[in-house]
Design an enzyme around this catalytic site. Structure first.
Site, PDB file in Angstrom:
ATOM      1  N   ASP A 182      66.493  12.656  15.012  1.00 35.36           N
ATOM      2  CA  ASP A 182      65.668  13.559  14.202  1.00 35.36           C
ATOM      3  C   ASP A 182      64.990  14.583  15.112  1.00 35.36           C
ATOM      4  O   ASP A 182      63.768  14.621  15.233  1.00 35.36           O
ATOM      5  CB  ASP A 182      64.634  12.747  13.414  1.00 35.36           C
ATOM      6  CG  ASP A 182      65.279  11.752  12.467  1.00 35.36           C
ATOM      7  OD1 ASP A 182      66.250  12.120  11.791  1.00 35.36           O
ATOM      8  OD2 ASP A 182      64.823  10.601  12.412  1.00 35.36           O
TER       9      ASP A 182
ATOM     10  N   LYS B  29      72.820   8.593  14.075  1.00 30.89           N
ATOM     11  CA  LYS B  29      72.474   8.881  12.684  1.00 30.89           C
ATOM     12  C   LYS B  29      71.913  10.290  12.586  1.00 30.89           C
ATOM     13  O   LYS B  29      70.945  10.636  13.261  1.00 30.89           O
ATOM     14  CB  LYS B  29      71.444   7.892  12.143  1.00 30.89           C
ATOM     15  CG  LYS B  29      71.237   8.078  10.626  1.00 30.89           C
ATOM     16  CD  LYS B  29      70.028   7.346  10.092  1.00 30.89           C
ATOM     17  CE  LYS B  29      68.774   8.139  10.309  1.00 30.89           C
ATOM     18  NZ  LYS B  29      68.091   8.583   9.110  1.00 30.89           N
TER      19      LYS B  29
ATOM     20  N   ASP C 149      73.241  10.621   7.096  1.00 32.40           N
ATOM     21  CA  ASP C 149      72.209  10.112   6.174  1.00 32.40           C
ATOM     22  C   ASP C 149      71.768  11.263   5.261  1.00 32.40           C
ATOM     23  O   ASP C 149      70.707  11.842   5.440  1.00 32.40           O
ATOM     24  CB  ASP C 149      71.041   9.575   7.007  1.00 32.40           C
ATOM     25  CG  ASP C 149      69.989   8.889   6.154  1.00 32.40           C
ATOM     26  OD1 ASP C 149      70.270   8.598   4.972  1.00 32.40           O
ATOM     27  OD2 ASP C 149      68.888   8.648   6.680  1.00 32.40           O
TER      28      ASP C 149
ATOM     29  N   LYS D  73      71.719  11.081   1.790  1.00 33.46           N
ATOM     30  CA  LYS D  73      71.092  10.566   0.554  1.00 33.46           C
ATOM     31  C   LYS D  73      71.497  11.413  -0.658  1.00 33.46           C
ATOM     32  O   LYS D  73      70.661  11.965  -1.371  1.00 33.46           O
ATOM     33  CB  LYS D  73      69.571  10.513   0.697  1.00 33.46           C
ATOM     34  CG  LYS D  73      69.090   9.573   1.807  1.00 33.46           C
ATOM     35  CD  LYS D  73      67.588   9.401   1.806  1.00 33.46           C
ATOM     36  CE  LYS D  73      67.094   8.409   2.849  1.00 33.46           C
ATOM     37  NZ  LYS D  73      67.195   8.863   4.237  1.00 33.46           N
ATOM     38  N   LEU D  74      72.788  11.486  -0.909  1.00 35.02           N
ATOM     39  CA  LEU D  74      73.304  12.313  -2.004  1.00 35.02           C
ATOM     40  C   LEU D  74      72.878  11.745  -3.359  1.00 35.02           C
ATOM     41  O   LEU D  74      72.905  10.528  -3.575  1.00 35.02           O
ATOM     42  CB  LEU D  74      74.830  12.395  -1.924  1.00 35.02           C
ATOM     43  CG  LEU D  74      75.403  12.943  -0.612  1.00 35.02           C
ATOM     44  CD1 LEU D  74      76.926  12.858  -0.610  1.00 35.02           C
ATOM     45  CD2 LEU D  74      74.955  14.382  -0.385  1.00 35.02           C
TER      46      LEU D  74
ATOM     47  N   ASP E 168      73.254  13.306  -7.409  1.00 36.01           N
ATOM     48  CA  ASP E 168      73.544  14.395  -8.359  1.00 36.01           C
ATOM     49  C   ASP E 168      74.472  13.814  -9.414  1.00 36.01           C
ATOM     50  O   ASP E 168      74.694  12.596  -9.427  1.00 36.01           O
ATOM     51  CB  ASP E 168      74.177  15.582  -7.601  1.00 36.01           C
ATOM     52  CG  ASP E 168      73.844  16.920  -8.260  1.00 36.01           C
ATOM     53  OD1 ASP E 168      74.046  17.038  -9.485  1.00 36.01           O
ATOM     54  OD2 ASP E 168      73.406  17.837  -7.555  1.00 36.01           O
ATOM     55  N   ILE E 169      75.058  14.640 -10.265  1.00 38.15           N
ATOM     56  CA  ILE E 169      75.996  14.094 -11.237  1.00 38.15           C
ATOM     57  C   ILE E 169      77.219  13.566 -10.475  1.00 38.15           C
ATOM     58  O   ILE E 169      77.509  14.032  -9.351  1.00 38.15           O
ATOM     59  CB  ILE E 169      76.401  15.140 -12.312  1.00 38.15           C
ATOM     60  CG1 ILE E 169      77.074  16.352 -11.679  1.00 38.15           C
ATOM     61  CG2 ILE E 169      75.197  15.550 -13.153  1.00 38.15           C
ATOM     62  CD1 ILE E 169      77.698  17.296 -12.704  1.00 38.15           C
ATOM     63  N   PRO E 170      77.920  12.579 -11.042  1.00 39.56           N
ATOM     64  CA  PRO E 170      79.027  11.946 -10.309  1.00 39.56           C
ATOM     65  C   PRO E 170      80.047  12.935  -9.743  1.00 39.56           C
ATOM     66  O   PRO E 170      80.470  12.815  -8.586  1.00 39.56           O
ATOM     67  CB  PRO E 170      79.664  11.031 -11.370  1.00 39.56           C
ATOM     68  CG  PRO E 170      78.517  10.669 -12.270  1.00 39.56           C
ATOM     69  CD  PRO E 170      77.662  11.918 -12.343  1.00 39.56           C
TER      70      PRO E 170
ATOM     71  N   THR F 299      60.962   4.324   1.205  1.00 34.91           N
ATOM     72  CA  THR F 299      59.799   3.529   1.620  1.00 34.91           C
ATOM     73  C   THR F 299      58.496   4.304   1.426  1.00 34.91           C
ATOM     74  O   THR F 299      57.421   3.733   1.518  1.00 34.91           O
ATOM     75  CB  THR F 299      59.920   3.072   3.093  1.00 34.91           C
ATOM     76  OG1 THR F 299      60.225   4.214   3.886  1.00 34.91           O
ATOM     77  CG2 THR F 299      61.001   2.041   3.260  1.00 34.91           C
TER      78      THR F 299
HETATM   79  O1  C5P Z   1      60.725   5.481  12.763  1.00 34.34           O
HETATM   80  P1  C5P Z   1      62.044   5.877  13.374  1.00 34.34           P
HETATM   81  O2  C5P Z   1      61.963   7.151  14.152  1.00 34.34           O
HETATM   82  O3  C5P Z   1      62.706   4.764  14.148  1.00 34.34           O
HETATM   83  O4  C5P Z   1      62.946   6.163  12.114  1.00 34.34           O
HETATM   84  C1  C5P Z   1      64.327   6.306  12.241  1.00 34.34           C
HETATM   85  C2  C5P Z   1      64.922   6.779  10.947  1.00 34.34           C
HETATM   86  O5  C5P Z   1      64.698   5.841   9.918  1.00 34.34           O
HETATM   87  C3  C5P Z   1      64.369   8.103  10.474  1.00 34.34           C
HETATM   88  O6  C5P Z   1      65.489   8.966  10.292  1.00 34.34           O
HETATM   89  C4  C5P Z   1      63.658   7.824   9.188  1.00 34.34           C
HETATM   90  O7  C5P Z   1      63.971   8.759   8.199  1.00 34.34           O
HETATM   91  C5  C5P Z   1      64.169   6.461   8.776  1.00 34.34           C
HETATM   92  N1  C5P Z   1      63.088   5.598   8.269  1.00 34.34           N
HETATM   93  C6  C5P Z   1      63.186   5.097   6.998  1.00 34.34           C
HETATM   94  N2  C5P Z   1      62.210   4.262   6.510  1.00 34.34           N
HETATM   95  C7  C5P Z   1      61.166   3.922   7.278  1.00 34.34           C
HETATM   96  C8  C5P Z   1      61.061   4.412   8.572  1.00 34.34           C
HETATM   97  C9  C5P Z   1      62.049   5.254   9.044  1.00 34.34           C
HETATM   98  O8  C5P Z   1      64.138   5.396   6.296  1.00 34.34           O
HETATM   99  N3  C5P Z   1      60.238   3.102   6.786  1.00 34.34           N
END
Ligand code: C5P
Length: 228
Positions: free
Chosen positions: A10, A32, A59, A61-62, A64-66, A115
């Site tokens: 990221d 990732k 990653d 996270k798609l 939308d409609i199928p 989360t």
């Molecule tokens: O916290 P960290 O940098 O290790 O997170 C790694 C990846 O996991 C990030 O891309 C974040 O979007 C995802 N993540 C998540 N749920 C959490 C913490 C992090 O999906 N509770």
């Protein structure tokens, strides 16, 4: 045993992401790349990182409609991702079509509940019951739809593993034990370590900042690898 750690890259800059991935290569199992990376760097960015020869987890996270999700899956097929995420809340038909479009070599994994959502946030969207129940409900739906697995937290992975023995379970939000400030007992209780998640049934461990923000990312990746 292959290394289950996928490094969450990221980072806003492509050159920094390539340099970091090159540094820890050999001590993580894959990379990732998230929505932010994909929107900023697109197919070109993925190609750059794929040059390192490691499995790529998109990653995205798609949701939308199928038909649209299936076409998006077809459009990223050329990138040969090892794993792609979709939202389980898109429903059974969307998950079935995403899996059908993904091709044999790509695992399709459903996000159950972000989360960032708690019980109160869920109630605001019209979903009753607890966040935990919603995760298990969507995990069952994902299994019925025939996708490969789900994304879940280290706290839920054991419960999901019980219901879905061969599910491909992706677990983010992990922290190595020695990264906790002062190793305080209170923190230890809430934080799940990579090893604990693995022992609870995780197939993939998503780890970002404990490696990317470490003073020595290579040493951090090695230390995590040694615990697994
Ligand atoms: O916290 P960290 O940098 O290790 O997170 C790694 C990846 O996991 C990030 O891309 C974040 O979007 C995802 N993540 C998540 N749920 C959490 C913490 C992090 O999906 N509770």
């Amino acid at each position: 045993m292959t290394n289950p750690v996928f490094l969450a890259l990221d980072l806003p800059r492509l050159d920094a992401a390539v340099a970091l991935a090159g540094k820890v290569r050999g001590h993580v199992g894959g990379l990732k790349l998230g929505l932010e990376f994909f929107c900023a760097h697109g197919h070109h960015g993925v190609h750059e990182l794929a040059q390192l020869g490691m499995p790529i987890f998109l990653d995205l996270k798609l949701h939308d409609i199928p038909n649209t999700v299936a076409r998006a899956m077809q459009a990223i097929h050329v990138l040969e991702p090892a794993i792609v995420t979709i939202h389980a809340a898109g429903g059974r038909a969307m998950m079935e079509d995403a899996k059908a479009a993904a091709g044999e070599r790509c695992k399709v994994v459903a996000v159950t509940l972000l989360t960032s959502m708690d019980d109160a946030d869920l109630a605001q969207t019209g979903v009753g019951g607890s966040a935990h129940d919603q995760v298990l409900r969507l995990a069952d739906l994902a299994q019925e739809a025939g996708v490969d697995g789900i994304v879940c937290s280290g706290h839920e992975v054991a419960a999901v593993h019980q219901r879905w023995k061969n599910g491909f379970l992706v677990v983010p939000g992990l922290r190595p034990a020695d990264s906790l400030p002062g190793n305080r007992a209170g923190d230890q209780k809430r934080v799940v370590t990579p090893r604990a998640a693995r022992d609870a049934g995780a197939s993939v461990l998503v780890i970002g900042r404990p490696i990317t923000r470490a003073a020595d990312p290579l040493a951090a990746a090695r230390a995590i690898e040694a615990t697994l």
